[in-house]
Design a protein around this motif. Structure first.
Motif: not given
Ligand code: MOS
Length: 743
Positions: A45-48, A97-101
């Motif tokens: 759910a959240r992280g990289k 867009y980028d590595a972010e989750i």
């Protein structure tokens, strides 16, 4: 105007295309040399993303490319400031867009292959490693972080100003209640999943078949995100297999399909799975608190309504939740609070009557609770607090026939025969309960354009870039056109769902019938004027001295009523003038002065009967009467179906619908139609009666139309919950009212 089609039960003009399969949906358009994209979804759910390995997927014969944040084209996001027509304040989600989750099941890769099966198999081979961050997905646990959104969402009314002193008035009130209501996450779950088919043509021209409620909104999204010219991007969406608001914003498959098509210079189709449909677009989870203070005779002295809803980390999604209490009830002392809590979910989205379904559920349950507290009939309590004005700002309504809704609904339902005591009505081993509630929604008129083209035959075409998401837009456009120019409805063809057509707002907010209807009528009236001039100008015209006010357009002719000899067939007028086609495009917007002076709303009264088997904990809805005041009804059949569909969705809200989060994983667990319960036929009573209360309203929109897409769901869940209380004496304040809560 002779009344041939308007107000009648006209069958859907798009019905045959739909039932024969001739109607094409976004994921079905045949396109040569098509490639297929399958989305890989994040598992956290959240992280990289720390590593993403596409090698195995790329090694599968037939795979064309695997797109990730590492190799997505730099041509995407050229314009970083894009906002779609319905975006709330904040930063819209940018796929790859980028590595972010940012949320569980976020798209992290798109695998494109020569056929769908290969793409699906290869997608399973993409390896993604993550650095997991701490996620927060639990509204109840995070409610302490609730904040008032600093920027208002466009088109969403902020909570009304406080009136008097609610705290003091509550403390002093002789009778009072204070309650909390909870509503779960709900997903729209239209039958048709999201899909985009991009036809790539030479010179970078794109034809985009998309499932959407706004083709021009999607077109401007694509042009601003990819830096393309509007002339090179056409978005087409003639049929939509349900949407309920999930198609208001461009969804991520649009971006992925267009990105792949422009980069590969190939045609691409991306269809989301049912599970992926749960990764975005849902009705927010809310906690609401309501306090009511009253005199023993029922007069409300104080009202407070506070709502907290969840949003994402990147956008302040807002809807109108608490205002409905203030609109409906005239307590002299009142206060309203609406707050958000940031969570690691995707942004919520408008879902049929966004905000009102939730806020009205809470206030209409609370009013029922107060009625028992005061030993008053719930309908009598509502009538004791009936308001003729919008109590939030003191404005009069353009019209409000809610009193007639109460009266006609109660009469049809048999409300006067109700024994007020809970558990007093039984049959066999079943408890019977009768409950009722009020509904309210907006009656908006938006600026919109339409074109009308009349040809020999006569044949009439009307066109606008609007959508028909199953609501009946095709049909009412045809009815209005046929009526205005006096041609049979079979002679009318309707074009919509194409970005190259005259400008239309997104199809939403129940404003389409009023807005597109007014534009269609205006365009047809202009054609009518031109046609009349031609007819009158004919040599020895039978209408030589007539003026347009005195002629009628009927049966394909222009004629003087009552004098059959003074008649000119449309075809003759066109032929004699040597005119191949008469065409007009008109734009009609709302009257600004009237918008400021009046409140504009639809109203309803919903009555429901439930039968509860206490041993099994099963509640069945056995009867619903919904009396609706929505101005002029253009089509009794499609309009009645809209209200009926709203009631069915309200039954789902009351008894079935709930997306269940696993907060340890930050993930929705029942992300499929086997475990996410929506009503099936066996859950729906044969008797859903819709009453259209007469309401004459020339102020609200040029046709006097208010719209019906959403009002049917508002109030329905409260009426059912109130009926269940009446049956069982048990008040369930967190939806849905499931077996475990009833036992
Ligand atoms: Mo509606 S929720 O505006 O499609």
């Amino acid at each position: 105007m002779s009344m041939t089609y308007l107000g009648k039960a006209v069958s859907r003009v798009d019905g045959p295309a739909k039932v024969t399969g001739a109607a094409r949906y976004a994921g079905e358009f045949p396109v040569p040399e098509l490639t297929y994209g399958v989305v890989v979804s994040s598992t956290i759910a959240r992280g990289k993303i720390t590593r993403i390995d596409s090698a195995a997927a790329l090694g599968v014969p037939g795979v064309v490319q695997v797109f990730t944040h590492e190799n997505r084209p730099h041509t995407a996001y050229l314009n970083r400031s894009w906002r779609d027509e319905v975006a709330p304040p904040g930063a819209p989600f940018r796929p790859l867009y980028d590595a972010e989750i940012h949320f569980s099941a976020q798209p992290v890769a798109l695998v494109v292959a020569e056929d769908f099966e290969t793409a699906r198999y290869a997608a399973s081979l993409v390896r993604v490693e993550y650095e997991q961050g701490p996620h927060t997905t639990d509204l109840e646990r995070e409610r302490g972080t609730a904040y008032v959104p600093p920027k208002k969402r466009n088109g969403i009314a902020p909570p009304p100003d406080p009136r008097g002193n609610a705290v003091e008035a509550l403390a002093a009130a002789p009778r009072k209640i204070a309650r909390q209501y909870v509503s779960p996450f709900e997903h729209h779950n239209p039958m048709e999943p999201f899909a985009t088919t991009v036809l790539w043509q030479d010179a970078g021209r794109l034809t985009v078949f998309d499932k959407t409620q706004g083709v021009q909104n999607v077109q401007s999204y694509i042009t601003s995100v990819f830096g393309l010219k509007a002339a090179n991007v056409q978005v087409i969406s003639p049929f939509v297999g349900g949407a309920f608001g999930s198609g208001l914003r461009p969804q991520y498959q649009v971006f992925l399909a267009v990105m792949a098509a422009t980069e590969l210079e190939r045609s691409v189709r991306v269809t989301l799975t049912r599970q992926q449909m749960f990764s975005f677009s849902y009705r927010p989870n809310t906690i609401q608190a309501i306090s009511l203070g009253a005199r023993p005779d029922g007069k409300l002295l104080a009202l407070t309504h506070e709502a907290i809803g969840n949003t994402s980390q990147h956008e302040d999604y807002q809807e109108t939740v608490v205002n409905w209490s203030g609109l409906l009830y005239g307590a002299e002392n009142a206060s309203f609070i609406y707050k958000l809590v940031k969570t690691d979910w995707a942004s919520p989205a408008d879902m049929r009557a966004p905000g009102a379904t939730l806020g009205v559920f809470a206030i209409e349950t609370a009013i029922d609770e107060l009625a028992y507290e005061l030993s008053l009939d719930p309908l009598a309590l509502r009538l004791a607090n009936y308001t003729e004005r919008d109590e939030n700002d003191g404005k009069p309504f353009t019209s409000k026939e809610l009193r007639a809704c109460y009266q006609q609904g109660a009469e049809r339902f048999g409300w006067s025969k109700r024994n007020p005591a809970p558990r007093s009505m039984t049959e066999g081993r079943e408890l019977i309960g009768w409950g009722m509630a009020t509904g309210a929604w907006e009656a908006l008129h938006m600026k919109a354009a339409a074109r009308a083209t009349l040809r020999a035959g006569p044949m009439l075409e009307v066109a606008s870039a609007t959508a028909d998401i199953g609501t009946g837009t095709y049909t009412i456009m045809a009815q209005i056109a046929a009526e205005t120019l006096g041609v049979p409805i079979e002679a009318v063809s309707v074009k919509l769902g194409d970005s190259s057509l005259p400008k239309s707002p997104i199809e939403g907010g129940s404003w389409t019938a009023a807005s597109i209807g007014a534009a269609v009528q205006a365009a047809c009236e202009t054609v009518r004027g031109k046609l009349f001039k031609l007819a009158r100008g004919l040599e020895n015209s039978p209408l030589a001295n007539a003026d347009i006010e005195h002629v009628e357009f009927a049966d394909g002719t222009i004629r003087l009523p009552g004098d059959p000899s003074r008649s000119v067939p449309i075809d003759r007028a066109l032929a004699a003038a040597g005119t191949e086609a008469l065409e007009a495009e008109e734009t009609v917007g709302p009257g600004l002065i009237s918008s400021r002076r009046f409140s504009r709303n639809t109203h309803s009264a919903v009555f429901a009967e439930v039968r509860v088997d206490e041993e099994l904990g099963i509640a069945r809805v056995t009867r619903v009467v919904n009396a609706v005041a929505a101005g002029r009804i253009l089509n009794l059949k499609t309009g009645g179906s809209q209200v009926m569909g709203g009631v069915v969705m309200g039954i789902g809200m009351a008894l079935h619908e709930e997306t269940m989060p696993d907060h340890a994983l930050g993930r929705f667990m029942n992300h499929n139609l086997a475990e996410y319960h929506i009503p099936v036929h066996a859950d729906i009573p044969a008797a859903i009666e819709v009453i259209f209360v007469e309401e004459h309203d020339p102020e609200v929109s040029p046709l006097g139309v208010k719209g019906l897409g959403e009002i049917g769901i508002v109030g329905t869940a409260a009426a059912i919950g109130n009926a269940i209380y009446h049956a069982t004496g048990k008040r369930v304040r967190d939806l849905p009212i499931t077996i475990d809560k009833l036992l």
